[in-house]
Design an enzyme around this catalytic site. Structure first.
Site, mmCIF file in Angstrom:
data_model
loop_
_atom_site.group_PDB
_atom_site.id
_atom_site.type_symbol
_atom_site.label_atom_id
_atom_site.label_comp_id
_atom_site.label_asym_id
_atom_site.label_seq_id
_atom_site.Cartn_x
_atom_site.Cartn_y
_atom_site.Cartn_z
ATOM 1 N N GLY A 16 42.726 51.241 40.265
ATOM 2 C CA GLY A 16 43.360 52.343 39.547
ATOM 3 C C GLY A 16 43.366 53.631 40.362
ATOM 4 N N THR A 42 36.103 46.901 42.516
ATOM 5 C CA THR A 42 35.635 45.614 41.985
ATOM 6 C C THR A 42 36.589 44.485 42.339
ATOM 7 O OG1 THR A 42 34.582 46.734 40.133
ATOM 8 C CG2 THR A 42 35.008 44.383 39.873
ATOM 9 N N CYS A 48 38.210 39.892 41.387
ATOM 10 C CA CYS A 48 39.368 38.987 41.388
ATOM 11 C C CYS A 48 39.597 38.253 42.713
ATOM 12 C CB CYS A 48 40.664 39.740 41.097
ATOM 13 S SG CYS A 48 40.497 41.211 40.111
ATOM 14 N N TYR A 99 43.270 48.800 52.536
ATOM 15 C CA TYR A 99 43.189 49.881 51.546
ATOM 16 C C TYR A 99 42.987 51.232 52.226
ATOM 17 C CZ TYR A 99 43.489 47.610 47.040
ATOM 18 O OH TYR A 99 43.965 46.987 45.917
ATOM 19 N N TYR A 177 35.373 35.415 30.446
ATOM 20 C CA TYR A 177 36.129 35.126 31.678
ATOM 21 C C TYR A 177 35.204 34.722 32.828
ATOM 22 C CZ TYR A 177 40.462 37.690 30.276
ATOM 23 O OH TYR A 177 41.613 38.117 29.697
ATOM 24 N N ILE A 178 34.224 35.612 33.101
ATOM 25 C CA ILE A 178 33.436 35.410 34.321
ATOM 26 C C ILE A 178 32.569 34.161 34.202
ATOM 27 C CG2 ILE A 178 31.631 36.436 35.784
ATOM 28 C CD1 ILE A 178 32.807 39.168 35.235
ATOM 29 N N ARG A 204 35.954 33.805 23.274
ATOM 30 C CA ARG A 204 36.349 34.514 22.056
ATOM 31 C C ARG A 204 37.548 35.409 22.368
ATOM 32 N NH1 ARG A 204 34.723 39.358 19.826
ATOM 33 N NH2 ARG A 204 33.122 39.682 21.405
ATOM 34 N N GLY A 262 29.328 40.473 30.104
ATOM 35 C CA GLY A 262 30.129 41.666 29.899
ATOM 36 C C GLY A 262 29.866 42.755 30.923
ATOM 37 N N THR A 311 42.848 44.432 36.481
ATOM 38 C CA THR A 311 43.371 45.211 37.602
ATOM 39 C C THR A 311 44.811 45.708 37.402
ATOM 40 O OG1 THR A 311 41.891 44.411 39.280
ATOM 41 C CG2 THR A 311 44.097 44.917 40.019
ATOM 42 N N ALA A 341 45.083 35.660 32.787
ATOM 43 C CA ALA A 341 44.710 34.297 33.179
ATOM 44 C C ALA A 341 43.210 34.201 33.268
ATOM 45 C CB ALA A 341 45.319 33.967 34.528
ATOM 46 N N GLU A 441 58.562 22.915 32.387
ATOM 47 C CA GLU A 441 59.763 22.613 31.589
ATOM 48 C C GLU A 441 59.423 22.349 30.123
ATOM 49 O OE1 GLU A 441 61.879 18.861 32.437
ATOM 50 O OE2 GLU A 441 60.098 18.194 33.522
HETATM 51 P P1 NDP Z 1 33.617 39.123 28.633
HETATM 52 O O1 NDP Z 1 33.610 40.275 27.707
HETATM 53 O O2 NDP Z 1 34.875 38.395 28.870
HETATM 54 O O3 NDP Z 1 32.540 38.068 28.161
HETATM 55 C C1 NDP Z 1 31.205 38.430 27.942
HETATM 56 C C2 NDP Z 1 30.510 37.240 27.363
HETATM 57 O O4 NDP Z 1 29.125 37.479 27.263
HETATM 58 C C3 NDP Z 1 31.003 36.907 25.959
HETATM 59 O O5 NDP Z 1 31.031 35.510 25.839
HETATM 60 C C4 NDP Z 1 29.936 37.537 25.076
HETATM 61 O O6 NDP Z 1 29.779 36.892 23.847
HETATM 62 C C5 NDP Z 1 28.704 37.306 25.929
HETATM 63 N N1 NDP Z 1 27.648 38.293 25.673
HETATM 64 C C6 NDP Z 1 27.765 39.624 25.616
HETATM 65 N N2 NDP Z 1 26.574 40.196 25.387
HETATM 66 C C7 NDP Z 1 25.684 39.199 25.285
HETATM 67 C C8 NDP Z 1 24.292 39.141 25.024
HETATM 68 N N3 NDP Z 1 23.568 40.244 24.837
HETATM 69 N N4 NDP Z 1 23.705 37.943 24.976
HETATM 70 C C9 NDP Z 1 24.413 36.800 25.155
HETATM 71 N N5 NDP Z 1 25.746 36.788 25.406
HETATM 72 C C10 NDP Z 1 26.367 37.981 25.467
HETATM 73 O O7 NDP Z 1 32.988 39.713 29.964
HETATM 74 P P2 NDP Z 1 32.861 39.126 31.434
HETATM 75 O O8 NDP Z 1 31.565 39.638 31.915
HETATM 76 O O9 NDP Z 1 33.142 37.671 31.477
HETATM 77 O O10 NDP Z 1 34.051 39.882 32.166
HETATM 78 C C11 NDP Z 1 34.255 41.273 32.020
HETATM 79 C C12 NDP Z 1 35.714 41.570 31.949
HETATM 80 O O11 NDP Z 1 36.278 41.490 33.233
HETATM 81 C C13 NDP Z 1 36.520 40.604 31.102
HETATM 82 O O12 NDP Z 1 36.521 40.943 29.757
HETATM 83 C C14 NDP Z 1 37.892 40.708 31.699
HETATM 84 O O13 NDP Z 1 38.601 41.754 31.085
HETATM 85 C C15 NDP Z 1 37.609 41.044 33.146
HETATM 86 N N6 NDP Z 1 37.795 39.835 33.971
HETATM 87 C C16 NDP Z 1 39.033 39.318 34.092
HETATM 88 C C17 NDP Z 1 39.251 38.188 34.823
HETATM 89 C C18 NDP Z 1 40.628 37.625 34.925
HETATM 90 O O14 NDP Z 1 41.573 38.343 34.637
HETATM 91 N N7 NDP Z 1 40.777 36.371 35.293
HETATM 92 C C19 NDP Z 1 38.169 37.517 35.522
HETATM 93 C C20 NDP Z 1 36.899 38.123 35.313
HETATM 94 C C21 NDP Z 1 36.727 39.244 34.573
HETATM 95 P P3 NDP Z 1 30.692 37.247 22.570
HETATM 96 O O15 NDP Z 1 32.002 36.557 22.784
HETATM 97 O O16 NDP Z 1 29.922 36.678 21.451
HETATM 98 O O17 NDP Z 1 30.795 38.725 22.525
#
Ligand code: NDP
Length: 454
Positions: A16, A42, A48, A99, A177-178, A204, A262, A311, A341, A441
């Site tokens: 950004g 990041t 990514c 960059y 995601y991660i 979720r 997260g 991103t 994705a 298709e």
């Molecule tokens: P997410 O928010 O996608 O997922 C976090 C996960 O951790 C959820 O399953 C959540 O559960 C769980 N969680 C959160 N807090 C706790 C806790 N205290 N104890 C146990 N479980 C917990 O975050 P990520 O870290 O995977 O990724 C961060 C962001 O980065 C994504 O939201 C996405 O926007 C971006 N990203 C995008 C990608 C792509 O475009 N391909 C790839 C990687 C990251 P619950 O569902 O119950 O909240």
């Protein structure tokens, strides 16, 4: 002569921040960007880009196996983690250099160091006070982990990119995601992987059928998925770790615990609160539709605003701020219908509403689905199935959601995303001739509908 050192001071040279800086400079602004770590942020340095390179690496495992079905005799393959990390690091360094050059060529001054906001028009960097008409906060986010005993023994995605060796047994914590992407990477590269998720189904927020389908596929690849499970403590155990969970009967022994629980905004110690910038309960900078914070001269884009952590969204937001401030074109960014994705194995591509969201929004919807074995797997013998779904608003016949799990899903959904954003109808999808033989298709040949929300 301006009363400020710069027209625009950007904190953070990630997706950004770099876009905003370059565009602002192209509109004639005098711009500086401060970066405390490595230009690229990041996405380029520890997100990514390296992630996708590692997904490619992991997929070769199946590619070698699949080749046999096509007449190839493939000798036993060997994988070297250090070689992969070294190659990945070289590529990341190359991109970082690009960059830096992009900024230099745009006339943007890159300042190394951590900038702290000291008032609405000034930052401090290495003891130096620098003034600017506008300040942009683009400092991104940072992984968080639950506060449990032994949490410090685990790693986050940051460290996953730097591990010296491939762990033999990995416990992935989280179901987003991660978690799903790295579970696939480690599994593909040969590790035993267990994924612990606190909810009833992984991912979720995604369409329920997509979630279920992907879980089935990753389980079939040998990833052990624990649902409604929370880890409660990590202890050292022999050369590895013993992890206790909310289910007293389930203890996981592993060599690496990775938290993918997260990411939160990077605003600690940035001086924002003292400067009067409103932060929300996650520490995110609260902004209006133009990216403006509660202080009129301070803006924020990307993950630090904790809206959509993607991103391409940060890039758009950066571009919108530059247009608003320096091109006399107030610009906003829509956060609706953002294609995205998950680079799981197989990957997910998605755009628009899930079935559940569409029912909540429109009431009655038509759902079209297809589950099939990709053609490649006829000869490879692989049992993996592709899943596709279209969600159509009954009244207008507009396709309001498209979802896919299967090879090339992200590539395919990018194109379908144009149709969904354009508001095309199911009939217009059907009027489009398919490209044969492809998986894509199916998106123009699905005819059997199921009515939902009636
Ligand atoms: P997410 O928010 O996608 O997922 C976090 C996960 O951790 C959820 O399953 C959540 O559960 C769980 N969680 C959160 N807090 C706790 C806790 N205290 N104890 C146990 N479980 C917990 O975050 P990520 O870290 O995977 O990724 C961060 C962001 O980065 C994504 O939201 C996405 O926007 C971006 N990203 C995008 C990608 C792509 O475009 N391909 C790839 C990687 C990251 P619950 O569902 O119950 O909240």
């Amino acid at each position: 002569m301006s009363e400020y050192d710069y027209d625009f001071f950007v904190i953070g040279a990630g997706s950004g921040g770099v876009r905003a800086s370059r565009m602002a400079a192209s509109f004639g602004a005098k711009v500086a960007v401060a970066e405390a770590y490595r230009p690229g942020g990041t996405c380029v340095i520890r997100g990514c880009v390296p992630k996708k390179l590692m997904v490619y690496a992991a997929h070769f495992h199946e590619d070698f196996e699949d080749a046999r079905g096509y007449g190839w005799s493939v000798p036993e393959a060997h994988f070297s983690w250090p070689k992969l990390i070294e190659a990945k690091d070289r590529e990341i360094a190359r991109l970082e250099g690009i960059y830096e050059r992009l900024l230099a060529n745009a006339g943007v001054t890159l300042l190394r160091g951590r900038a702290v906001v000291v008032d609405p028009h000034a930052v401090e960097l290495d003891g130096r006070r620098i003034t600017a008409k506008y300040i942009l906060v683009a400092t991104g986010g940072w992984p968080v982990r639950p506060e449990i005993p032994g949490a410090e023994l685990g790693i986050s995605s940051n460290e996953a990119f730097e591990l010296k060796q491939l762990p033999r047994r990995v416990l992935m914590v989280g179901g987003g995601y991660i978690a799903v992407e790295f579970a696939g990477i480690f599994r593909g590269l040969g590790a035993e992987v267990t994924l612990s998720y606190r909810g009833s189904e992984i991912l979720r927020g995604f369409d329920d059928d997509v979630r279920k389908h992907l879980r089935g596929e990753i389980e079939a690849k040998g990833i052990k998925v624990l649902l409604r499970n929370e880890i409660t403590a990590i202890e050292k155990h022999g050369p590895g770790y013993r992890v206790r969970t909310s289910d007293v009967d389930i203890t996981v022994d592993c060599d690496c615990v990775m938290f993918a629980t997260g990411r939160l905004p990077n605003t600690a110690g940035l001086g924002l609160k003292a400067a009067g910038v409103e932060l929300d309960e996650n520490g995110a900078v609260v902004v209006d539709e133009h990216g403006r914070s509660s202080v009129a001269s301070i803006f924020a884009v990307g993950d630090v605003t904790h809206r959509v952590q993607l991103t391409p969204v940060a890039i758009r937001e950066g571009s919108a701020v530059a247009n608003t401030l320096f091109n006399n074109r107030p610009t906003t960014v829509s956060h609706h219908n953002i294609p995205s994705a998950v680079f799981s194995q197989p990957p997910i591509g998605t755009v628009g509403d899930t079935e559940e969201q569409a029912i909540a929004r429109y009431g009655r919807v038509e759902v079209y689905q297809a589950t099939f074995r990709p053609m490649k797997h006829t000869l490879s013998g692989r049992a993996e199935k592709t899943y596709m779904k279209l969600v159509v608003e009954e009244k207008t016949q507009k396709v309001v959601g498209a979802h896919m799990v299967g090879p090339d899903a992200p590539e395919i959904i990018q194109g379908i995303g144009i149709a969904v954003v354009a508001g095309l109808t199911k009939q217009q999808f059907d009027d489009t001739v398919g490209i044969h033989p492809t998986a894509a298709e199916e998106f123009v040949t699905m005819r059997e509908k199921v009515l939902r929300g009636f």
